[in-house]
Motif scaffolding. Sequence first.
Motif, PDB file in Angstrom:
ATOM      1  N   THR A 115      30.503  41.717  45.897  1.00  0.00           N
ATOM      2  CA  THR A 115      30.094  42.306  44.636  1.00  0.00           C
ATOM      3  C   THR A 115      31.322  42.713  43.857  1.00  0.00           C
ATOM      4  O   THR A 115      32.292  43.218  44.425  1.00  0.00           O
ATOM      5  N   LEU A 116      31.311  42.428  42.564  1.00  0.00           N
ATOM      6  CA  LEU A 116      32.417  42.778  41.675  1.00  0.00           C
ATOM      7  C   LEU A 116      32.017  43.983  40.858  1.00  0.00           C
ATOM      8  O   LEU A 116      31.019  43.959  40.132  1.00  0.00           O
ATOM      9  N   HIS A 117      32.800  45.042  40.982  1.00  0.00           N
ATOM     10  CA  HIS A 117      32.484  46.300  40.308  1.00  0.00           C
ATOM     11  C   HIS A 117      33.734  46.787  39.599  1.00  0.00           C
ATOM     12  O   HIS A 117      34.794  46.938  40.219  1.00  0.00           O
ATOM     13  N   ARG A 118      33.631  47.018  38.287  1.00  0.00           N
ATOM     14  CA  ARG A 118      34.769  47.483  37.494  1.00  0.00           C
ATOM     15  C   ARG A 118      34.522  48.894  36.986  1.00  0.00           C
ATOM     16  O   ARG A 118      33.439  49.187  36.471  1.00  0.00           O
ATOM     17  N   ALA A 119      35.533  49.731  37.086  1.00  0.00           N
ATOM     18  CA  ALA A 119      35.472  51.070  36.491  1.00  0.00           C
ATOM     19  C   ALA A 119      36.867  51.680  36.553  1.00  0.00           C
ATOM     20  O   ALA A 119      37.600  51.485  37.527  1.00  0.00           O
ATOM     21  N   GLU A 138      34.933  56.204  37.995  1.00  0.00           N
ATOM     22  CA  GLU A 138      34.294  55.644  39.187  1.00  0.00           C
ATOM     23  C   GLU A 138      33.334  56.656  39.786  1.00  0.00           C
ATOM     24  O   GLU A 138      33.553  57.866  39.735  1.00  0.00           O
ATOM     25  N   THR A 139      32.250  56.143  40.348  1.00  0.00           N
ATOM     26  CA  THR A 139      31.267  57.010  40.998  1.00  0.00           C
ATOM     27  C   THR A 139      31.321  56.820  42.507  1.00  0.00           C
ATOM     28  O   THR A 139      31.778  55.780  43.011  1.00  0.00           O
ATOM     29  N   VAL A 140      30.839  57.811  43.213  1.00  0.00           N
ATOM     30  CA  VAL A 140      30.757  57.702  44.670  1.00  0.00           C
ATOM     31  C   VAL A 140      29.877  56.516  45.052  1.00  0.00           C
ATOM     32  O   VAL A 140      30.210  55.728  45.943  1.00  0.00           O
ATOM     33  N   GLN A 168      41.436  49.107  36.821  1.00  0.00           N
ATOM     34  CA  GLN A 168      39.994  49.330  36.694  1.00  0.00           C
ATOM     35  C   GLN A 168      39.184  48.558  37.730  1.00  0.00           C
ATOM     36  O   GLN A 168      38.008  48.264  37.520  1.00  0.00           O
ATOM     37  N   HIS A 169      39.805  48.252  38.844  1.00  0.00           N
ATOM     38  CA  HIS A 169      39.121  47.575  39.953  1.00  0.00           C
ATOM     39  C   HIS A 169      39.381  48.317  41.275  1.00  0.00           C
ATOM     40  O   HIS A 169      39.556  47.702  42.319  1.00  0.00           O
ATOM     41  N   SER A 170      39.406  49.644  41.234  1.00  0.00           N
ATOM     42  CA  SER A 170      39.779  50.375  42.450  1.00  0.00           C
ATOM     43  C   SER A 170      38.793  50.147  43.588  1.00  0.00           C
ATOM     44  O   SER A 170      39.204  49.981  44.744  1.00  0.00           O
ATOM     45  N   LEU A 183      31.443  36.399  36.961  1.00  0.00           N
ATOM     46  CA  LEU A 183      32.249  36.680  35.775  1.00  0.00           C
ATOM     47  C   LEU A 183      31.426  36.361  34.531  1.00  0.00           C
ATOM     48  O   LEU A 183      30.928  35.244  34.390  1.00  0.00           O
ATOM     49  N   ASP A 184      31.293  37.327  33.628  1.00  0.00           N
ATOM     50  CA  ASP A 184      30.555  37.060  32.401  1.00  0.00           C
ATOM     51  C   ASP A 184      31.327  36.081  31.522  1.00  0.00           C
ATOM     52  O   ASP A 184      32.510  35.809  31.745  1.00  0.00           O
ATOM     53  N   GLU A 185      30.641  35.544  30.514  1.00  0.00           N
ATOM     54  CA  GLU A 185      31.229  34.484  29.693  1.00  0.00           C
ATOM     55  C   GLU A 185      32.509  34.939  28.992  1.00  0.00           C
ATOM     56  O   GLU A 185      33.493  34.190  28.931  1.00  0.00           O
TER      57      GLU A 185
END
Length: 239
Positions: free
Chosen positions: A85-89, A94-96, A143-145, A185-187
């Motif tokens: 899963t790709l999660h950016r913040a 960032e949330t727990v 932003q990819h911690s 990855l979005d367009e």
Amino acid sequence: MSRVALVTGAAGGQGRAIVQRLRADGFAVAACDINHAELIAAGPADDEVLAVGLDVTSPSGWATAVEATVQRFGSLTALVNNAGTLHRAAIADETVEGFEKAWRVNCFGAFLGIQATLEQLRAADGAAIVNTCSTGAIRPFPQHSAYGSSKWALRGLTQTVAAELGPAGIRVNAVFPGPIATPMLDERTQERLAATAMTGRLGRPGEIADAVAFLVSDAASFITGSELVVDGGQCLQIR
């Protein structure tokens, strides 16, 4: 012994390409994904492909998937931990929950898969594990911690398990995809990455599948603990 692979994250993108390539190479394949409906819709009409619903963060789900695979095909000789899963913040935002989910899917899920398949892999000739890592585990992306740290952890897991299981004849390697044209990855992101890519394009899912197919094949029988970067030169660029 027949060659049987279990592939996670198999409903689309890289995972689907890996399933198709391994079938072309003569593997029977358990194609696993949390979205069982997408698996059924995407899967080929082939008796040597078994669609299995699997949440890779569930120990009981793994036990069921392995049991179904062995019941159908008689053995299990390769594991491809491709689910991710790709999660950016930004770190301040960032949330727990977001951080933990990235770690659970990207690293903990691979750990559970290795444990769940270990008995079968120990009994197999030429057993192999391939983990889908990321260039985010080679260089930092702001932003990819959550994503980056989980992939760094998967990189370490690959190395330590390779060292431990080598004497048992189980090879453990990782592929490190760069930017690949998949729904992950979005367009807009795809366009941005392609515009700055050394090769002028994104990678194709089949190019990752080719790397995985090599690492589980007899052609890679003397390779373990390897990190195969498939990124079109992304890691060579400093921007």
